[in-house]
Enzyme design. Structure first.
Site, mmCIF file in Angstrom:
data_model
loop_
_atom_site.group_PDB
_atom_site.id
_atom_site.type_symbol
_atom_site.label_atom_id
_atom_site.label_comp_id
_atom_site.label_asym_id
_atom_site.label_seq_id
_atom_site.Cartn_x
_atom_site.Cartn_y
_atom_site.Cartn_z
ATOM 1 C CD GLU A 250 -3.054 -1.085 0.751
ATOM 2 O OE1 GLU A 250 -3.327 -0.038 0.139
ATOM 3 O OE2 GLU A 250 -3.815 -2.055 0.794
ATOM 4 C CB CYS A 284 -1.726 7.025 1.387
ATOM 5 S SG CYS A 284 -3.158 6.245 2.137
ATOM 6 C CD GLU A 381 2.796 10.136 -1.149
ATOM 7 O OE1 GLU A 381 3.862 9.525 -1.024
ATOM 8 O OE2 GLU A 381 1.699 9.684 -0.759
#
Ligand code: NAD
Length: 480
Positions: A250, A284, A381
């Site tokens: 993940e 996230c 990110e």
């Protein structure tokens, strides 16, 4: 006053690490020293794995209803100890107390109860074959490991613990080095709930030492990892080089929030704002790319900026605080480095872009507008309260832009047009898409990524299947 144990939790006891190795913890809202806890070394990981191996044979044979009851008891104890757990997450992870108590902890409890309900329903199928009949069994995998990040540590740990244990596996958990205190408390609750020794072992330690030792370990059959793309790919490579343990990843995201002109703008502003400020955007599924249809772009931008100025930063334990600290000085500096990158890309700084006052690691809510699709702030990110905003004119254009990303974890779309909602949710490459809201997670709904956001699912029935192996059993019922 209750004192949280500081040792490694192995065999239902707290013990010091080899050579008394420790981690020094900081309170990110003050920058001051918070606590010292044990730091697992490679030998300690081995000790924990041996403990989990001893526990596995009895745990997998424990009746599913007993596993169910133990998970439900743990849920009850987390509920009872919610205030302490939330305080711990505020102190070392900088999470707002009200977010931890109001969301992370209820979500953890919901997951425990959901997977407790599955414990006695891990069934296979009966199949017909020419030779007679066959059936499948869903069996536990064995000793598994969970390596978790710092941004929602308790909740993400429970996403893994609940299905792993319901399915009959034993679990070694490596808590994040920046905020392991929740795990110290969780160990106490595991004992109080009555789990046999070794079913869950919880170890603090550095990723490069304890995490790496888990990756290398040949008796671990599966690692469920949540964290960065860089570390996830190392774990996968190590699995390939060692025992081909199963790996689920993940990883990060660069979630688009797409606002069509026909959307309820007030609702879109609320969710898009939350999507990049909840936990300071250290999420996230953060909606860090905001695409707004050109006819409402100026209006949206003006109101988005006005609303983001209302944040009150400070001690995450206090009820008046709406913005806690960034987890560490390193992360704060990383976020600020993206401000320079944004300016270099030619985008316009709408607001923020600076550190905020206070001894802790505070960063102002930050947004750039008119960001080009190729800019690093639109592609990488940031993991901070940092929005990259751009206009679009057509549905096809925004679908192409949303999919122009290495990541594929989550997306949010805002529209009043039901047909458009169906079309766009189908076209967007993401593991989770929300319509007219952002970021909900539900215990019964699978959660995970596509593309470089990883593979595997937490939550939902799909997650349960990730924690089992399927075995086919075949009977010859024909005469020879
Ligand atoms: P990270 O990858 O640095 O660390 C995650 C965990 O891996 C920590 O426990 C760390 O100690 C451990 N680790 C570090 N190096 C290791 C190594 N060499 N071998 C084994 N383990 C190692 O990530 P982070 O900074 O803690 O978390 C932020 C990242 O996590 C972001 O990219 C974020 O998007 C991602 N994340 C993803 C999800 C999701 O569900 N997809 C959820 C939360 C966070």
């Amino acid at each position: 006053m209750h004192v949280v144990p500081t040792g490694l939790f192995i065999d239902n006891e707290f013990i010091p690490a080899t050579n008394d190795a420790t981690l020094e913890l900081e309170n990110p809202s003050t920058g001051g020293h918070l606590a010292t806890v044990s730091a697992a070394q490679s030998v300690d990981i081995d000790k924990a794995v041996q403990s989990s191996e001893r526990a596995f044979s009895t745990w997998k044979a424990t009746s599913p209803s007993s596993r169910r009851d133990l998970l439900n008891t743990l849920a009850d104890l987390i509920e009872k100890n919610a205030a302490e757990l939330a305080s711990l997450e505020s102190l070392d992870a900088g999470i707002l107390y009200r977010d931890s108590k109001g969301f992370h902890i209820p979500q953890s409890i919901e997951n425990l109860r959901y997977f407790a309900g599955w414990a006695d329903k891990v069934d296979g199928e009966t199949l017909t074959i020419p030779e007679g009949m066959a059936y499948t069994r869903r069996e536990p995998i064995g000793v598994c490991a969970a390596i978790v990040p710092w941004n929602s540590p308790l909740m993400i740990t429970i996403w893994k613990l609940a299905p792993a244990l319901a399915a009959g596996n034993t679990l070694v958990i490596k808590t994040p080095e920046l905020c392991p205190l929740f795990g110290q408390k969780l160990g106490e609750l595991i004992v109080e709930a009555g789990f046999p020794p070794g079913v869950v072992n919880i170890l603090g330690g550095l990723g490069t030492v304890a995490g790496a030792a888990i990756s290398e370990h040949r008796s671990i059959r599966k690692i469920s990892f949540t964290g960065s793309r860089a570390v996830g790919s190392q774990i996968l490579a190590t699995s390939a080089r060692t025992n081909l343990k199963r790996v689920t990843l993940e990883l990060g995201g660069k979630g688009p929030s797409i606002i069509f002109a026909d959307a309820d703008l007030d609702n879109a502003l609320f969710w898009a704002g939350l999507g990049i400020t909840l936990n300071n955007g250290q999420v996230c599924i953060a909606g860090s790319r905001i695409y707004v249809q050109d006819t409402v772009y100026d209006k949206f931008v003006k109101e988005f900026s006005a609303r983001s100025a209302n944040a009150v930063h400070g001690d995450p334990l206090l009820p008046e605080t709406t913005k806690g600290p960034i987890i560490s000085a390193g992360q704060r500096n990383r976020i600020l480095s993206f401000v320079d990158k944004g300016k270099e890309s030619g985008a316009t700084l709408l607001h923020g872009g600076t550190a905020l006052d206070g001894a802790g690691h505070f960063v102002a809510n930050t947004a750039f507008i008119d960001v080009s699709q190729s800019a690093s702030i639109m592609q990488q990110e940031v993991f901070g309260p940092f929005a990259s905003i751009a206009p679009f004119s057509s549905e096809d254009e925004v679908i192409a832009k949303a999919n122009d990303s290495a990541y594929g974890l989550s997306a949010a779309i805002f529209t009043a047009d039901l047909n458009r909602a169906f079309r766009v949710t189908e076209a967007i490459e993401a593991g989770q898409i929300t319509v007219n809201m952002w970021g909900t997670v539900n215990a019964n709904t699978p959660f995970g990524g596509l593309k470089e956001s990883g593979f595997g699912r937490d939550m939902g029935k799909d997650a349960l299947e990730e924690w089992t192996s399927v075995k086919s059993v075949k009977f010859n019922l024909m005469k020879r």
